[in-house]
Design an enzyme around this catalytic site. Structure first.
Site, PDB file in Angstrom:
ATOM      1  N   CYS A  74       0.843  -1.201   0.000  1.00 57.32           N
ATOM      2  CA  CYS A  74       0.000   0.000   0.000  1.00 57.32           C
ATOM      3  C   CYS A  74       0.878   1.251   0.000  1.00 57.32           C
ATOM      4  O   CYS A  74       1.827   1.345   0.788  1.00 57.32           O
ATOM      5  CB  CYS A  74      -0.918   0.004   1.216  1.00 57.32           C
ATOM      6  SG  CYS A  74      -2.026   1.441   1.269  1.00 57.32           S
ATOM      7  N   CYS A  87       0.265   5.040   6.781  1.00 55.93           N
ATOM      8  CA  CYS A  87      -0.406   4.896   8.084  1.00 55.93           C
ATOM      9  C   CYS A  87       0.566   4.278   9.087  1.00 55.93           C
ATOM     10  O   CYS A  87       1.105   3.190   8.862  1.00 55.93           O
ATOM     11  CB  CYS A  87      -1.654   4.032   7.938  1.00 55.93           C
ATOM     12  SG  CYS A  87      -2.809   4.603   6.665  1.00 55.93           S
ATOM     13  N   CYS A 136       0.306   0.448  10.328  1.00 55.69           N
ATOM     14  CA  CYS A 136      -0.010  -0.625   9.387  1.00 55.69           C
ATOM     15  C   CYS A 136       1.226  -1.295   8.808  1.00 55.69           C
ATOM     16  O   CYS A 136       2.110  -0.623   8.251  1.00 55.69           O
ATOM     17  CB  CYS A 136      -0.882  -0.071   8.256  1.00 55.69           C
ATOM     18  SG  CYS A 136      -1.459  -1.362   7.137  1.00 55.69           S
ATOM     19  N   CYS A 188     -16.617  -9.372   5.236  1.00 53.45           N
ATOM     20  CA  CYS A 188     -15.898  -8.147   4.918  1.00 53.45           C
ATOM     21  C   CYS A 188     -14.633  -8.494   4.126  1.00 53.45           C
ATOM     22  O   CYS A 188     -13.910  -9.420   4.493  1.00 53.45           O
ATOM     23  CB  CYS A 188     -15.517  -7.410   6.196  1.00 53.45           C
ATOM     24  SG  CYS A 188     -16.926  -7.068   7.284  1.00 53.45           S
ATOM     25  N   CYS A 190     -19.449  -6.399   2.910  1.00 56.49           N
ATOM     26  CA  CYS A 190     -18.727  -5.193   3.318  1.00 56.49           C
ATOM     27  C   CYS A 190     -17.366  -5.215   2.640  1.00 56.49           C
ATOM     28  O   CYS A 190     -16.766  -6.279   2.478  1.00 56.49           O
ATOM     29  CB  CYS A 190     -18.562  -5.159   4.843  1.00 56.49           C
ATOM     30  SG  CYS A 190     -17.642  -3.717   5.464  1.00 56.49           S
ATOM     31  N   CYS A 233     -19.530   2.064   7.446  1.00 56.61           N
ATOM     32  CA  CYS A 233     -18.810   1.444   8.558  1.00 56.61           C
ATOM     33  C   CYS A 233     -17.568   2.297   8.797  1.00 56.61           C
ATOM     34  O   CYS A 233     -16.690   2.361   7.937  1.00 56.61           O
ATOM     35  CB  CYS A 233     -18.433   0.005   8.192  1.00 56.61           C
ATOM     36  SG  CYS A 233     -17.423  -0.849   9.430  1.00 56.61           S
ATOM     37  N   ARG A 283     -18.460  -2.382  17.081  1.00 57.64           N
ATOM     38  CA  ARG A 283     -17.719  -3.631  16.940  1.00 57.64           C
ATOM     39  C   ARG A 283     -16.378  -3.589  17.648  1.00 57.64           C
ATOM     40  O   ARG A 283     -15.599  -2.664  17.457  1.00 57.64           O
ATOM     41  CB  ARG A 283     -17.471  -3.962  15.467  1.00 57.64           C
ATOM     42  CG  ARG A 283     -16.697  -5.285  15.300  1.00 57.64           C
ATOM     43  CD  ARG A 283     -16.334  -5.608  13.878  1.00 57.64           C
ATOM     44  NE  ARG A 283     -17.512  -5.672  13.059  1.00 57.64           N
ATOM     45  CZ  ARG A 283     -17.692  -4.949  11.957  1.00 57.64           C
ATOM     46  NH1 ARG A 283     -16.768  -4.118  11.564  1.00 57.64           N
ATOM     47  NH2 ARG A 283     -18.790  -5.076  11.262  1.00 57.64           N
TER      48      ARG A 283
END
Length: 311
Positions: free
Chosen positions: A44, A48, A51, A89, A120, A180, A252
């Site tokens: 990616c 972040c 991550c 998901c 999702c 979400c 969640r």
């Protein structure tokens, strides 16, 4: 501010308020079971700080995988359904999906939907046209976390802005999908940052139908590998505030349950959490196994939420 007052009240009063709100809108002893699959891992371009899938991570990086074949995704979804999951998901480590990948992504949504499961996805930022295409394929929810407060956001991510996050959420909502969106606790943020994150979510034009509250898993090699863990009581307080501020949303317990004691998880359910991820992994991180979750549910008298009961 009212959110700060609710958060800071005596713990027992906060839990009573949250549980009272919860029982007005949901069965007291049911928890939604969701399962998460990484359909494209690593590589990616975002930075972040939490991550391991970031290509900019200073430590040893995950090797980037190709997008998973549709039939493999559907085989995993069938197994998840057989294991009791009602919502599936799918996540890809992208800044945003490329047009060449959309056909396979749409086929995954259509296939999982045909199994009778809620669908999702989390694929990064979406354009309005991409959001409409996913909605037309049958995607129920789109996950795009805001992660933290607007004030603290640039301390964690610099490759996209807080406003970029909100724009994608607006594109999702305008397309007619459910939202979400939640955040991560334990990244060095203050109490006020946690409260402000929930205030932002609760004050969107419509509050998210699903609000994941993650506990940071400090992954070696990431910017936040040495972050101090959040106090469990503070974590429960944040869950309770989410329930009070967003009464009809599923709240969640997401990443970090492997680091939580059974007692902490029980307090989170008492505070209004009513959704978890099941299965052995969450994208690339460990998750409590099915046997452990089933045992905890038995001890607490909790049963899985029935298919179709989700908001």
């Amino acid at each position: 501010m009212e959110a700060r007052r609710v958060y800071a009240q005596p713990f027992m009063d906060l839990i009573l308020q949250a549980q009272t709100v919860h029982r007005r809108h949901f069965p007291a002893n049911e928890v939604q079971m969701s399962q998460l699959l990484s359909i494209k891992t690593g590589g990616c371009p975002e930075d972040c700080g939490y991550c391991s899938q970031s290509a900019r991570m200073p430590g040893e990086k995950l090797s980037a995988s190709k997008l998973m074949e549709v039939e493999r995704v559907l085989a995993e979804a069938r197994k998840a359904k057989d294991g009791g999951a009602t919502r599936y998901c799918m996540g890809a480590a992208w800044r945003s999906p490329k047009e060449r990948d959309m056909e396979m992504v749409v086929a995954m949504v259509e296939g999982v939907k045909a199994l009778g499961m809620e669908t999702c996805m989390t694929l990064g930022m979406l354009s309005p046209a991409q959001a409409i295409r996913l909605k037309d394929a049958g995607l129920d929810y789109y996950n795009h976390n805001i992660d933290t407060s607007e004030r603290y956001y640039s301390e964690i991510i610099t490759t996209r802005s807080f406003a970029d996050r909100l724009e994608t959420l607006d594109n999702v909502r305008q397309a007619g999908m459910k939202v979400c969106a939640g955040g991560i606790l334990g990244m060095g943020e203050t109490e006020d940052d946690r409260i402000d994150m929930l205030v932002t979510l609760a004050n969107l034009p419509e509050a998210p139908e699903s609000v994941p509250i993650n506990m940071l898993i400090p992954i070696p090699g990431t910017q936040l590998e040495n972050a101090a863990p959040i106090d469990p009581i503070d974590f429960v307080r944040t869950v309770a505030l989410a329930r009070v501020m967003m009464p009809t949303s599923h709240v969640r317990l997401s990443a970090g349950r492997t680091e939580m004691s059974d007692e902490t998880q029980a307090l989170c359910f008492l505070a209004g959490a009513n959704s978890i991820f099941v299965g052995e992994t969450l994208l690339t991180a460990d998750n409590p196994g099915e046997d452990h979750d089933a045992g905890l549910f038995r001890r607490l008298g909790i049963k899985p939420e029935a298919p179709g009961a989700a908001g």
